[in-house]
Design a protein around this motif. Structure first.
Motif, PDB file in Angstrom:
ATOM      1  N   UNK A   1       0.807  -1.200   0.000  1.00 43.21           N
ATOM      2  CA  UNK A   1       0.000   0.000   0.000  1.00 43.21           C
ATOM      3  C   UNK A   1       0.848   1.262   0.000  1.00 43.21           C
ATOM      4  N   UNK A   2       2.057   1.184   0.539  1.00 42.38           N
ATOM      5  CA  UNK A   2       2.928   2.351   0.612  1.00 42.38           C
ATOM      6  C   UNK A   2       4.359   1.879   0.418  1.00 42.38           C
ATOM      7  N   UNK A  66      -4.121  -0.646  -4.936  1.00 41.82           N
ATOM      8  CA  UNK A  66      -4.057  -0.094  -3.583  1.00 41.82           C
ATOM      9  C   UNK A  66      -2.813   0.720  -3.283  1.00 41.82           C
ATOM     10  N   UNK A  67      -1.876   0.798  -4.177  1.00 39.33           N
ATOM     11  CA  UNK A  67      -0.619   1.505  -3.899  1.00 39.33           C
ATOM     12  C   UNK A  67      -0.916   3.001  -3.771  1.00 39.33           C
ATOM     13  N   UNK A  68      -0.731   3.546  -2.587  1.00 35.39           N
ATOM     14  CA  UNK A  68      -1.116   4.926  -2.283  1.00 35.39           C
ATOM     15  C   UNK A  68      -0.468   5.943  -3.226  1.00 35.39           C
ATOM     16  N   UNK A  69       0.838   5.856  -3.539  1.00 33.72           N
ATOM     17  CA  UNK A  69       1.396   6.829  -4.489  1.00 33.72           C
ATOM     18  C   UNK A  69       0.709   6.783  -5.862  1.00 33.72           C
ATOM     19  N   UNK A  70       0.289   5.608  -6.298  1.00 30.85           N
ATOM     20  CA  UNK A  70      -0.432   5.496  -7.566  1.00 30.85           C
ATOM     21  C   UNK A  70      -1.800   6.174  -7.457  1.00 30.85           C
ATOM     22  N   UNK A  71      -2.497   5.936  -6.349  1.00 25.06           N
ATOM     23  CA  UNK A  71      -3.808   6.568  -6.138  1.00 25.06           C
ATOM     24  C   UNK A  71      -3.676   8.093  -6.145  1.00 25.06           C
ATOM     25  N   UNK A  95     -10.420   0.919 -13.615  1.00 26.25           N
ATOM     26  CA  UNK A  95     -10.279   0.909 -12.153  1.00 26.25           C
ATOM     27  C   UNK A  95      -9.491   2.117 -11.662  1.00 26.25           C
ATOM     28  N   UNK A  96      -8.546   2.565 -12.454  1.00 25.08           N
ATOM     29  CA  UNK A  96      -7.756   3.731 -12.040  1.00 25.08           C
ATOM     30  C   UNK A  96      -8.537   5.033 -12.134  1.00 25.08           C
ATOM     31  N   UNK A  97      -9.429   5.170 -13.122  1.00 17.76           N
ATOM     32  CA  UNK A  97     -10.201   6.415 -13.225  1.00 17.76           C
ATOM     33  C   UNK A  97     -11.447   6.382 -12.349  1.00 17.76           C
TER      34      UNK A  97
END
Length: 190
Positions: A1-2, A66-71, A95-97
């Motif tokens: 996640x981080x 779930x990777x916070x930097x990606x979100x 899913x990303x948008x």
């Protein structure tokens, strides 16, 4: 996640595609470029972009999104681009948008899909290896437009495309870099 250790990450937190070698000012693309047709396939003027989707939680799908930097990267942007090729890539794109987009609008042509949050798209121009999506900024809403890849006609087919979301006055709101894909990508070899 981080990240495993506390660290400063640039945006995006992964390697990006290279910009085209000769980007032009947006105003030049608007004034000297070719205005190309676009189709609005999603128009939700009252759409409010969610701050968090349940499928972004680490317990959903093994944490794929779930990777916070990606979100955070996706939250910072208002423009997203993709082609209607590759179901797995399309699945990640949606899913990303944070919402579903109807794909394969024109089975006879390769389309470039452009998602513009908080913008009413009014025109699309192309010149060189650039596509400029002109629109009126809004506080909410989303539009998805498609353009036919054959209309782009880049000057260098070996370089990526710079797609820019801009105001009528030529001020950049956001941008996306996407690989150029030949319009005959789906053509069967002879």
């Amino acid at each position: 996640m981080e990240p495993a250790q506390p660290e400063t990450l640039q945006d995006p937190p992964w390697e990006t595609l290279q910009m085209p070698s000769n980007p032009l000012p947006i105003t030049e693309v608007i004034q000297k470029g070719t205005k190309i047709p676009f189709d609005v396939i999603v128009d939700k003027p009252d759409y409010v972009r969610p701050a968090y989707e349940k499928h972004w939680h680490s317990s959903y799908g093994g944490g794929r999104w779930s990777y916070v930097p990606m979100r955070m990267h996706y939250a910072l942007h208002r423009l997203f681009t993709t082609y209607d090729i590759g179901i797995s890539a399309w699945y990640d794109f949606e899913h990303n948008i944070g919402f579903s987009v109807p794909m394969f609008q024109d089975p006879q042509a390769l389309d470039l899909y452009i998602v513009a949050f908080q913008t009413e798209v009014t025109a699309v121009y192309t010149l060189g290896n650039q596509v400029v999506v002109v629109g009126n900024p809004k506080r909410q809403g989303v539009q998805v437009v498609t353009i036919t890849t054959a209309d782009i006609k880049p000057t260098n087919k070996d370089e990526n495309l710079l797609v820019q979301l801009a105001t009528n006055q030529g001020h950049e709101v956001d941008y996306s870099i996407i690989s150029y894909v030949q319009p005959d990508f789906w053509a069967k070899p002879k």
